[in-house]
Design a protein around this motif. Structure first.
Motif, mmCIF file in Angstrom:
data_model
loop_
_atom_site.group_PDB
_atom_site.id
_atom_site.type_symbol
_atom_site.label_atom_id
_atom_site.label_comp_id
_atom_site.label_asym_id
_atom_site.label_seq_id
_atom_site.Cartn_x
_atom_site.Cartn_y
_atom_site.Cartn_z
ATOM 1 N N SER A 420 -76.612 -11.074 -7.896
ATOM 2 C CA SER A 420 -76.287 -12.480 -7.638
ATOM 3 C C SER A 420 -74.795 -12.763 -7.688
ATOM 4 C CB SER A 420 -77.017 -13.385 -8.643
ATOM 5 O OG SER A 420 -76.614 -13.095 -9.961
ATOM 6 N N HIS A 421 -73.995 -11.825 -8.205
ATOM 7 C CA HIS A 421 -72.547 -12.015 -8.268
ATOM 8 C C HIS A 421 -71.798 -10.902 -7.539
ATOM 9 C CE1 HIS A 421 -73.706 -14.965 -11.262
ATOM 10 N NE2 HIS A 421 -72.478 -15.435 -11.240
ATOM 11 N N ASP A 422 -72.428 -10.332 -6.521
ATOM 12 C CA ASP A 422 -71.795 -9.280 -5.729
ATOM 13 C C ASP A 422 -70.746 -9.910 -4.812
ATOM 14 O OD1 ASP A 422 -71.129 -7.286 -3.901
ATOM 15 O OD2 ASP A 422 -73.126 -6.405 -3.947
ATOM 16 N N LYS A 423 -69.480 -9.632 -5.097
ATOM 17 C CA LYS A 423 -68.390 -10.265 -4.342
ATOM 18 C C LYS A 423 -68.397 -9.846 -2.874
ATOM 19 C CE LYS A 423 -63.521 -11.498 -4.789
ATOM 20 N NZ LYS A 423 -63.825 -12.931 -4.891
ATOM 21 N N VAL A 424 -68.779 -8.606 -2.592
ATOM 22 C CA VAL A 424 -68.805 -8.129 -1.209
ATOM 23 C C VAL A 424 -69.810 -8.930 -0.385
ATOM 24 C CG1 VAL A 424 -69.298 -6.163 0.296
ATOM 25 C CG2 VAL A 424 -68.032 -5.816 -1.837
ATOM 26 N N PHE A 425 -70.983 -9.208 -0.969
ATOM 27 C CA PHE A 425 -72.037 -9.912 -0.226
ATOM 28 C C PHE A 425 -71.791 -11.417 -0.194
ATOM 29 C CE2 PHE A 425 -76.157 -12.038 0.156
ATOM 30 C CZ PHE A 425 -76.669 -11.424 1.291
ATOM 31 N N TRP A 426 -71.451 -12.012 -1.341
ATOM 32 C CA TRP A 426 -71.379 -13.467 -1.429
ATOM 33 C C TRP A 426 -69.993 -14.012 -1.080
ATOM 34 C CZ3 TRP A 426 -75.990 -15.521 -1.602
ATOM 35 C CH2 TRP A 426 -77.031 -14.851 -2.253
ATOM 36 N N GLY A 427 -68.971 -13.205 -1.201
ATOM 37 C CA GLY A 427 -67.616 -13.665 -0.902
ATOM 38 C C GLY A 427 -66.968 -14.410 -2.053
ATOM 39 N N ASP A 428 -67.592 -15.495 -2.518
ATOM 40 C CA ASP A 428 -67.062 -16.298 -3.630
ATOM 41 C C ASP A 428 -68.181 -16.585 -4.634
ATOM 42 O OD1 ASP A 428 -68.515 -17.903 -1.914
ATOM 43 O OD2 ASP A 428 -67.266 -19.684 -2.247
ATOM 44 N N PRO A 429 -68.728 -15.544 -5.266
ATOM 45 C CA PRO A 429 -69.891 -15.746 -6.142
ATOM 46 C C PRO A 429 -69.618 -16.654 -7.330
ATOM 47 C CG PRO A 429 -68.949 -13.567 -6.480
ATOM 48 C CD PRO A 429 -68.260 -14.150 -5.281
ATOM 49 N N GLU A 430 -68.349 -16.821 -7.697
ATOM 50 C CA GLU A 430 -68.019 -17.651 -8.857
ATOM 51 C C GLU A 430 -68.084 -19.144 -8.535
ATOM 52 O OE1 GLU A 430 -64.405 -17.087 -6.445
ATOM 53 O OE2 GLU A 430 -65.967 -15.736 -7.164
ATOM 54 N N ASN A 431 -68.153 -19.490 -7.251
ATOM 55 C CA ASN A 431 -68.181 -20.900 -6.840
ATOM 56 C C ASN A 431 -69.615 -21.396 -6.651
ATOM 57 O OD1 ASN A 431 -65.380 -21.124 -6.800
ATOM 58 N ND2 ASN A 431 -65.241 -20.419 -4.674
ATOM 59 N N PHE A 432 -69.843 -22.645 -7.043
ATOM 60 C CA PHE A 432 -71.148 -23.282 -6.852
ATOM 61 C C PHE A 432 -71.167 -23.923 -5.474
ATOM 62 C CE2 PHE A 432 -73.964 -27.052 -7.330
ATOM 63 C CZ PHE A 432 -75.146 -26.383 -7.579
ATOM 64 N N ARG A 433 -71.946 -23.348 -4.575
ATOM 65 C CA ARG A 433 -71.943 -23.790 -3.171
ATOM 66 C C ARG A 433 -73.335 -23.610 -2.572
ATOM 67 N NH1 ARG A 433 -70.450 -21.177 1.483
ATOM 68 N NH2 ARG A 433 -69.793 -19.317 0.334
#
Length: 517
Positions: A420-433
């Motif tokens: 759920s926090h994979d930066k490669v897949f999500w791009g900005d996993p730390e942001n609520f969007r």
């Protein structure tokens, strides 16, 4: 080798030996062949590497305040599959969607076992080894899972509308409760949410009808669940260091006390249900489980009657525990995030108004139309990663994963947080969007991304009650959003970092609740 021939051979090159010396030399030769042969076999195995630990404790002292972040750092260094040690247990951590999926989908259920931790052994004594959540992966487990799945199908097929109406009723009672406390005073709504979820689970398991001391039993059930959550914390150290049982035996007594606290209530409920059971009137999951047992013609035999009761009691414990904690904390997180992101809350409410309106009750049938609302639920579950590691797995045989050798009897953690926090897949996993879960035209959910949110687990250990849990969360959340405006009190600062535990929870927070006109 012929001893005499060997002796003659040595003498022919000028070495005179007695028989004892020859035997010793031959033993050395054999041992060398065995050692170097074993070494070659060992060299052919490719084990995952990992960080350095310390004797006795392994890597436990290095987990830090946020184990998911620590595991992520180790992933950057050692890759998707790496080794650590939990006390006396050799352990492999599996990270990332692809590696976890490969492990979960192994055709021989190589990763479907459960480690025999101390708590598992204690639970086995209480349940006869028939725990659906913690039991070993064997015929007993498969049989119990089949019965439970059958029971849930019977219940939802025969009582689907009744179940939904019950959840809607509790959702509206929850709103009535929090609205009645006033629209200007900040309030902690966690107890209200816990009671609503506990009431749903209680009626789901034992029926919406009147029961003796129902309110007392419900209160005891919720209190017991909270005690277990507090006791479990991040896990019990004596699970991986069994010698601690002798250092702090009171912990074992405390565990037994919590686990048996509601035993009498469950026994009384099962006794009442078996005495009043009618296959024409499936009132709840307990009835549905009895019906599933009857379908297999097991209750007619006295021995299987005993074991069927044990299975039923164990399943009730599992469903009660899993259903309460996850749903309860999901709704807490949803409320906290809506107060933190009022623009998201406004968009959710507009969609609900457009699709459902203000007069009609919420039904699960409308969830395909509430696309942004579903995206918001997915995003909260993704960013909070409430169950970052799931329950530990255990290899049932020697196997391979991502090219690495994993021996039988290895503890395995699926790092759900890494998905759920994979930066490669999500791009900005730390942001609520929430909009990340929508297709380009924003008219549908992105199925690929939704499949990366896996709070209910993967593989054959996936939560058997996933459908009902999703329905419960949806109806509760949409009902609150349809009827209430949730606001962050002026001066209140929210800490969105989770509190670690078996299921990660939000820190204590207060909200202002206003009823929408």
């Amino acid at each position: 080798m012929n001893i005499t021939l060997g002796h003659d051979l040595l003498e022919s090159i000028g070495v005179s030996l007695n028989s004892t010396t020859v035997y010793i030399l031959l033993l050395i030769v054999v041992l060398n062949i065995y050692f170097f042969g074993s070494l070659q076999v060992f060299k052919r195995k490719r084990y995952p590497s990992g960080p350095w630990g310390v004797p006795v404790f392994g890597h436990l002292p290095f987990f830090g305040q946020s184990p998911p972040q620590t595991f992520s750092k180790w992933r950057e260094q050692f890759g998707d599959v790496y080794s650590i040690r939990l006390g006396s247990w050799k352990t492999v951590v599996v990270n990332g969607h692809d590696a976890i999926k490969e492990a979960a989908d192994k055709p021989n259920d190589d990763f479907s076992g459960r480690p025999s931790f101390v708590t598992q052994q204690l639970l086995s004594k209480l349940t006869g080894g028939q725990s659906l959540a913690f039991g070993q992966f064997n015929h007993t487990y498969l049989h119990q899972r089949k019965l439970t799945s059958s029971a849930l199908r019977k219940f939802t097929n025969r009582s689907g509308d009744v179940t939904e109406e019950m959840i809607v009723g509790e959702a509206n009672d929850l709103v009535d409760s929090i609205v009645s406390k006033g629209s200007t005073t900040p309030q902690n709504i966690k107890p209200d949410i816990q009671y609503a979820v506990g009431s749903i689970i209680y009626q789901f398991l034992y029926g919406p009808g009147k029961h003796l001391d129902r309110q007392k039993q419900l209160k005891s059930m919720v209190e017991s669940a909270n005690k277990f959550i507090k006791f479990a914390g991040n896990g019990n150290p004596f699970d991986v260091m069994p010698w601690l049982c002798y250092v702090m035996p009171w912990k074992i007594d405390q565990f037994f006390a919590i686990m048996t606290e509601n035993d009498q209530m469950r026994h009384d409920q099962v006794k009442e249900h078996m005495e009043t059971f009618s296959s024409d009137n499936i009132r709840d999951v307990t009835d549905a489980f009895i019906a599933a047992e009857l379908d297999e013609n097991e209750i007619g035999n006295s021995d299987s009657t005993y074991f069927s009761k044990l299975r039923l009691l164990s399943t009730l414990v599992d469903l009660q525990g899993a259903g309460f904690d996850t749903t309860n904390k999901t709704l807490q997180w949803l409320i906290m995030y809506m107060a933190s992101y009022p623009e998201v809350q406004t968009r959710v409410q507009k969609e609900i108004d457009d699709v459902i309106g203000s007069e009609n009750n919420v039904t699960y049938k409308s969830h395909p139309q509430l696309v942004y609302t579903e995206a918001t639920i997915h995003e909260v579950m993704r960013i909070t990663a409430m169950i970052p590691f799931a329950l530990p797995k255990y290899t049932t045989r020697d196997t391979k994963l991502e090219g690495y050798d994993i021996d039988q009897d290895t503890v395995v953690f699926f790092n759900i947080h890494s998905v759920s926090h994979d930066k490669v897949f999500w791009g900005d996993p730390e942001n609520f969007r929430p909009s990340r879960f929508l297709t380009e035209d924003e008219n549908q959910l992105d199925v690929t991304k939704c499949n990366r949110v896996i709070p209910f687990g993967v593989g054959r250990r996936r939560c058997v009650g996933e459908f009902l849990a999703k329905m419960e969360v949806f109806i509760l959340f949409v009902t609150v959003m349809r009827r209430c405006m949730i606001m962050q009190p002026l001066g209140e600062v929210y800490d969105l970092d989770p509190v670690p535990g078996l299921v990660y929870s939000p820190t204590d927070f207060k909200v202002i609740v206003k009823e929408r006109s």
